[in-house]
Design a protein around this motif. Structure first.
Motif, PDB file in Angstrom:
ATOM      1  N   GLU A 189       0.880  -1.183   0.000  1.00 12.70           N
ATOM      2  CA  GLU A 189       0.000   0.000   0.000  1.00 12.70           C
ATOM      3  C   GLU A 189       0.904   1.215   0.000  1.00 12.70           C
ATOM      4  O   GLU A 189       1.955   1.204   0.655  1.00 12.70           O
ATOM      5  N   ARG A 190       0.552   2.249  -0.743  1.00 15.05           N
ATOM      6  CA  ARG A 190       1.401   3.448  -0.815  1.00 15.05           C
ATOM      7  C   ARG A 190       0.569   4.713  -0.665  1.00 15.05           C
ATOM      8  O   ARG A 190       0.974   5.786  -1.112  1.00 15.05           O
ATOM      9  N   VAL A 191      -0.597   4.559  -0.036  1.00 14.65           N
ATOM     10  CA  VAL A 191      -1.527   5.685   0.047  1.00 14.65           C
ATOM     11  C   VAL A 191      -1.205   6.595   1.218  1.00 14.65           C
ATOM     12  O   VAL A 191      -0.736   6.146   2.254  1.00 14.65           O
TER      13      VAL A 191
ATOM     14  N   PRO B 189      -2.178   8.773   4.290  1.00 13.79           N
ATOM     15  CA  PRO B 189      -3.271   9.012   5.241  1.00 13.79           C
ATOM     16  C   PRO B 189      -3.842  10.422   5.052  1.00 13.79           C
ATOM     17  O   PRO B 189      -3.095  11.393   4.902  1.00 13.79           O
TER      18      PRO B 189
ATOM     19  N   LYS C 136       8.897  -0.243  -1.568  1.00 15.74           N
ATOM     20  CA  LYS C 136       8.097   0.387  -0.518  1.00 15.74           C
ATOM     21  C   LYS C 136       8.992   0.962   0.588  1.00 15.74           C
ATOM     22  O   LYS C 136       8.837   2.112   1.020  1.00 15.74           O
TER      23      LYS C 136
ATOM     24  N   ASN D  78       9.746   5.266   1.622  1.00 17.15           N
ATOM     25  CA  ASN D  78       9.573   5.897   2.936  1.00 17.15           C
ATOM     26  C   ASN D  78      10.913   6.289   3.561  1.00 17.15           C
ATOM     27  O   ASN D  78      11.010   7.289   4.270  1.00 17.15           O
TER      28      ASN D  78
ATOM     29  N   ARG E 228      12.054   9.562   2.045  1.00 12.57           N
ATOM     30  CA  ARG E 228      11.332  10.694   2.634  1.00 12.57           C
ATOM     31  C   ARG E 228      11.862  10.983   4.043  1.00 12.57           C
ATOM     32  O   ARG E 228      12.028  12.136   4.431  1.00 12.57           O
TER      33      ARG E 228
ATOM     34  N   GLN F 262      10.002  19.797   4.545  1.00  7.38           N
ATOM     35  CA  GLN F 262       9.804  20.782   5.607  1.00  7.38           C
ATOM     36  C   GLN F 262      10.268  20.259   6.968  1.00  7.38           C
ATOM     37  O   GLN F 262       9.994  19.116   7.317  1.00  7.38           O
TER      38      GLN F 262
ATOM     39  N   GLY G 137       9.154  16.686  14.361  1.00  6.89           N
ATOM     40  CA  GLY G 137       9.664  15.311  14.304  1.00  6.89           C
ATOM     41  C   GLY G 137       8.849  14.512  13.305  1.00  6.89           C
ATOM     42  O   GLY G 137       7.916  15.028  12.709  1.00  6.89           O
ATOM     43  N   VAL G 138       9.217  13.268  13.134  1.00  7.77           N
ATOM     44  CA  VAL G 138       8.537  12.411  12.163  1.00  7.77           C
ATOM     45  C   VAL G 138       7.772  11.329  12.911  1.00  7.77           C
ATOM     46  O   VAL G 138       8.341  10.598  13.711  1.00  7.77           O
TER      47      VAL G 138
ATOM     48  N   CYS H 229       4.390   4.683   9.501  1.00 10.13           N
ATOM     49  CA  CYS H 229       5.079   4.312   8.257  1.00 10.13           C
ATOM     50  C   CYS H 229       6.504   4.831   8.254  1.00 10.13           C
ATOM     51  O   CYS H 229       7.456   4.072   8.403  1.00 10.13           O
ATOM     52  N   ILE H 230       6.643   6.148   8.080  1.00 13.99           N
ATOM     53  CA  ILE H 230       7.968   6.702   7.825  1.00 13.99           C
ATOM     54  C   ILE H 230       8.881   6.585   9.042  1.00 13.99           C
ATOM     55  O   ILE H 230      10.086   6.415   8.908  1.00 13.99           O
TER      56      ILE H 230
ATOM     57  N   ASP I 247       9.384   2.228   9.039  1.00 10.95           N
ATOM     58  CA  ASP I 247       9.895   1.395   7.939  1.00 10.95           C
ATOM     59  C   ASP I 247      11.416   1.413   7.755  1.00 10.95           C
ATOM     60  O   ASP I 247      12.013   0.363   7.481  1.00 10.95           O
TER      61      ASP I 247
ATOM     62  N   LYS J 145       0.356  14.081  12.275  1.00 11.26           N
ATOM     63  CA  LYS J 145       0.435  15.085  11.203  1.00 11.26           C
ATOM     64  C   LYS J 145      -0.929  15.758  11.056  1.00 11.26           C
ATOM     65  O   LYS J 145      -1.904  15.332  11.680  1.00 11.26           O
TER      66      LYS J 145
HETATM   67  N1  SAJ Z   1       6.754  15.430   7.783  1.00 11.68           N
HETATM   68  C1  SAJ Z   1       7.679  16.444   8.016  1.00 11.68           C
HETATM   69  N2  SAJ Z   1       8.060  17.219   6.970  1.00 11.68           N
HETATM   70  C2  SAJ Z   1       7.585  17.015   5.700  1.00 11.68           C
HETATM   71  C3  SAJ Z   1       6.674  15.974   5.471  1.00 11.68           C
HETATM   72  C4  SAJ Z   1       6.275  15.198   6.533  1.00 11.68           C
HETATM   73  O1  SAJ Z   1       8.125  16.664   9.153  1.00 11.68           O
HETATM   74  O2  SAJ Z   1       7.987  17.770   4.814  1.00 11.68           O
HETATM   75  C5  SAJ Z   1       6.328  14.560   8.905  1.00 11.68           C
HETATM   76  C6  SAJ Z   1       4.815  14.551   9.131  1.00 11.68           C
HETATM   77  O3  SAJ Z   1       4.402  15.623   9.932  1.00 11.68           O
HETATM   78  C7  SAJ Z   1       4.650  13.202   9.811  1.00 11.68           C
HETATM   79  C8  SAJ Z   1       5.697  12.333   9.123  1.00 11.68           C
HETATM   80  O4  SAJ Z   1       6.628  13.228   8.564  1.00 11.68           O
HETATM   81  O5  SAJ Z   1       4.942  13.271  11.183  1.00 11.68           O
HETATM   82  C9  SAJ Z   1       5.170  11.430   8.043  1.00 11.68           C
HETATM   83  O6  SAJ Z   1       4.171  12.093   7.284  1.00 11.68           O
HETATM   84  P1  SAJ Z   1       4.025  11.950   5.700  1.00 11.68           P
HETATM   85  O7  SAJ Z   1       2.862  12.743   5.278  1.00 11.68           O
HETATM   86  O8  SAJ Z   1       5.326  12.234   5.061  1.00 11.68           O
HETATM   87  O9  SAJ Z   1       3.819  10.406   5.460  1.00 11.68           O
HETATM   88  P2  SAJ Z   1       2.826   9.281   6.045  1.00 11.68           P
HETATM   89  O10 SAJ Z   1       3.614   8.511   7.064  1.00 11.68           O
HETATM   90  O11 SAJ Z   1       1.512   9.809   6.459  1.00 11.68           O
HETATM   91  O12 SAJ Z   1       2.615   8.395   4.721  1.00 11.68           O
HETATM   92  C10 SAJ Z   1       3.739   7.850   4.103  1.00 11.68           C
HETATM   93  C11 SAJ Z   1       3.662   8.104   2.579  1.00 11.68           C
HETATM   94  N3  SAJ Z   1       4.934   7.782   1.963  1.00 11.68           N
HETATM   95  C12 SAJ Z   1       5.560   8.647   1.123  1.00 11.68           C
HETATM   96  O13 SAJ Z   1       5.128   9.730   0.863  1.00 11.68           O
HETATM   97  C13 SAJ Z   1       6.835   8.164   0.508  1.00 11.68           C
HETATM   98  C14 SAJ Z   1       2.531   7.280   1.979  1.00 11.68           C
HETATM   99  O14 SAJ Z   1       2.528   7.402   0.570  1.00 11.68           O
HETATM  100  C15 SAJ Z   1       2.707   5.808   2.374  1.00 11.68           C
HETATM  101  O15 SAJ Z   1       1.656   5.010   1.847  1.00 11.68           O
HETATM  102  C16 SAJ Z   1       2.659   5.729   3.873  1.00 11.68           C
HETATM  103  O16 SAJ Z   1       3.785   6.459   4.383  1.00 11.68           O
HETATM  104  C17 SAJ Z   1       2.728   4.281   4.314  1.00 11.68           C
HETATM  105  O17 SAJ Z   1       1.684   3.712   4.647  1.00 11.68           O
HETATM  106  O18 SAJ Z   1       3.816   3.689   4.238  1.00 11.68           O
END
Ligand code: SAJ
Length: 427
Positions: free
Chosen positions: A152-154, A156, A205, A209, A212, A250, A254-255, A259-260, A263, A316
């Protein structure tokens, strides 16, 4: 291949929309979950998670009679495993849900069936973990039934649209399994379908992540440099991104999420000798909450007894999910440092916070007694607040914005002292 009946194992953020979408395409779907609360909630017409548009999708699927919710699988043409793959405290992959979902399928597996693993998994999981389990009753993967990995790559918050529109990767344990997977997902997908082998699909997959995560880690490290060198890192990133080959993400508190922040550890675990960069990025992002707390300490001098109001707990913006949320980590660290912490998360009441953290039921009651307000999540409803909105609800005039959400307002004129993470204006 014909798929008249599909069994979806796991009814979380991925399994439930997947099951409902197939059902709304006219397929008979058994949606299975081991959590009795999830099964009962769905059977009673409720929903156990928040995702825009999901309620309508699920209700339509149930009303059509095509979607049945159950705690046990049934014989079907295809089985999709979409269960969580979290990590243990020591950051090792917790594959128990995948293993038990695969085991649960074994008694129902028939020649000619297709099994798809969607859960994010360490490299070689399909071949080394799932295939042996599914061989339990004597059927051979690749010979008697098809087996593929399709991540899955969607995103949230946008799951319903991305589930249909995104390109889909299908990695078969052999070419016929990949083709069978394509036949299944063609029923719901409008995106390109890319066929490969199962281990490549697992790696793709994890690589997406991880890429990112590393990109956010450098943005977070830049935010620290911004404060050190007295510049506005958000502006600097915007300018750097005007370069045609630069796209810095951005910074923030924190992260988080399931997922991210999880993984990349699967790769570190699988090949610790080859993943120094990935490991370091994880550590940078995991220490960003501490950097926010240190920034707070510089602003208020003494955190002990300081009345801090944290806005947002989700990982997020505009989601209700708090798994691995940096906001939760920050308020926990602040409370540990002796601050009197109040939090407001508009999407839901959060369980499991430390007892000395007060959860306010409304924005007003969260703000009223604050010494400092910290914006932790860029929820739309927080970004829509004006200086006047905040000024009318509290005498507090000190804010820390960790998400660059309030930059465009004239806080100074309204009497506020606003600090932004990554901006070198700290007292
Ligand atoms: N975040 C930052 N700075 C940014 C982008 C995000 O600090 O510029 C933070 C967010 O606030 C959050 C975290 O990173 O805490 C992750 O958020 P996200 O929107 O980057 O990603 P997820 O975890 O919601 O979804 C990701 C996506 N993967 C990618 O974009 C490569 C999604 O497509 C995947 O399906 C999902 O992981 C998953 O299920 O693996």
């Amino acid at each position: 291949m014909q798929f008249e009946k599909i069994c979806v194992m796991g009814l979380g953020y991925i399994g439930l929309p997947t099951a409902s979408t197939f059902a709304n395409q006219g397929k008979r779907v058994i949606g299975v979950d081991v959590d009795s609360h999830v099964v009962e909630t769905l059977k009673n017409g409720g929903l156990h998670l928040h995702e825009p548009g999901l309620r309508t999708l699920v209700q339509a699927a149930l009303a059509s009679g095509n979607l049945t919710i159950s705690s046990t699988p049934e014989a079907a043409d295809a089985f999709i495993i979409a269960v969580p793959t979290p990590f243990y405290e020591n950051k090792k992959a917790d594959m128990r849900a995948v293993k038990s979902a695969a085991k649960a399928i074994v008694p129902y597996l028939q020649p000619g069936n297709l099994v798809i693993l969607e859960s994010t998994s360490p490299p070689r999981t399909t071949l080394d973990i799932v295939a042996p389990i599914l061989s339990g009753n004597g059927l051979k993967p690749g010979k008697d039934f098809y087996l593929a990995y399709s991540p899955e790559r969607v995103l949230p918050g946008h799951i319903l649209r991305e589930m249909i529109e995104n390109a889909r990767v299908i990695g078969g344990i052999d070419p016929a399994s990949a083709e069978a997977g394509k036949a299944l997902y063609s029923l719901i997908s409008r995106g390109e379908i890319i066929l490969t082998d199962s281990t490549t699909a697992e790696m793709v997959k994890l690589m997406e992540n991880t890429y990112r995560d590393i990109n956010i880690a450098i943005a977070n490290e830049f935010s620290r440099l911004g404060q050190r060198f007295g510049i506005d890192i958000w502006d600097a990133i915007t300018i750097a991104n005007r370069h045609p080959r630069v796209k810095i993400l951005q910074p923030g508190p924190g992260v988080g999420g399931h997922c991210i922040s999880v993984d990349p550890w699967f790769l570190v675990e699988a090949a610790p000798d080859l993943t120094q960069l990935i490991h370091t990025a994880r550590k940078v992002n995991d220490s960003q909450p501490q950097f926010v707390v240190e920034t707070m300490r510089q602003i208020v001098k003494d955190l002990k007894g300081c009345r801090v109001t944290g806005l947002g707990l989700a990982y997020k913006p505009d989601v209700d999910d708090i798994r691995e949320s940096p906001a939760v980590e920050i308020v926990s660290q602040l409370a540990e440092a002796g601050a009197q912490v109040t939090v407001f998360e508009p999407f839901k009441k959060v369980d499991g916070l430390a007892e000395n953290i007060r959860q306010a039921g409304s924005l007003e009651s969260a703000l009223v007694d604050a010494d400092i307000i910290v914006l932790l999540v860029a929820h739309s409803q927080f970004l829509a607040l004006t200086t006047a909105d905040i000024a009318s609800q509290t005498r507090c005039r000190v804010l820390l914005d960790t998400v660059n959400g309030w930059r465009n307002q004239d806080w100074k004129t309204a009497g506020f002292n606003v600090y932004r993470l990554g901006v070198g204006k700290l007292a």
